[in-house]
Each structure stands twice: as C-alpha cells, then as structure tokens.
Design a protein around this motif. Structure first.
Motif: not given
Length: 88
Positions: A13-19
């Motif tokens: 939802x936040x548009x973030x990758x795991x990294x």
C-alpha cells in the motif's frame, strides 16, 4: 510460522519494496523477508518497522491481526483522544 499477510499488504500500500522497508528500518532485507513470512521480530525491530510503515508495533505480537483491526484500533484511539481533549 504464521505469515504476516497484513504486513505485506501495508508495505505494498505504501509502494515500498522489502529492501526499502528493511533499509529504513535498519535491518537486512533477508531478515525483513523472514519477518513477512512469519518470524517474530524483536520489540526493537518491530518498533522500527512499524515506524516506517505507520502502524502500531504491538500488532506483531497479537494472535490474530489484519489491517482492518489496525484501522479499528486507530479509530477507537482517535475517539478516546478526542474525549480526553474535551475534559481538559
């Protein structure tokens, strides 16, 4: 191990990758991946991840958790806070 589906959903939802979450949390990406797959993080790491993604860190330690229960908690906390403001 239980899988934290809600954690993955919040991250996406936040548009973030795991990294990205791992880097901002100060942990290794492989460790973050293990957490999404169900590894219970330390309190310190839980607090860091929660700060990055904007949720209550205690969710990691509740037996059943999902995004909707977080939203409900936020709503009830907000109404409690409003009630306290009115009394001061």
């Amino acid at each position: 191990m239980r899988r934290y589906h809600w954690l993955e959903a919040l991250r996406l939802k936040e548009g973030m990758t795991q990294a990205e979450v791992a880097k901002r949390s100060g942990i290794d990406r492989t460790y973050y991946t293990k957490i999404e797959r169900g590894k219970v993080p330390s309190v310190r790491v839980a607090m860091r991840i929660a700060n990055v993604l904007g949720f209550e860190w205690t969710l990691f330690f509740e037996l059943s958790c999902d995004v909707s229960s977080q939203k409900e908690r936020d709503r009830s906390q907000s109404s409690t806070d409003e009630g306290k403001k009115g009394r001061t």
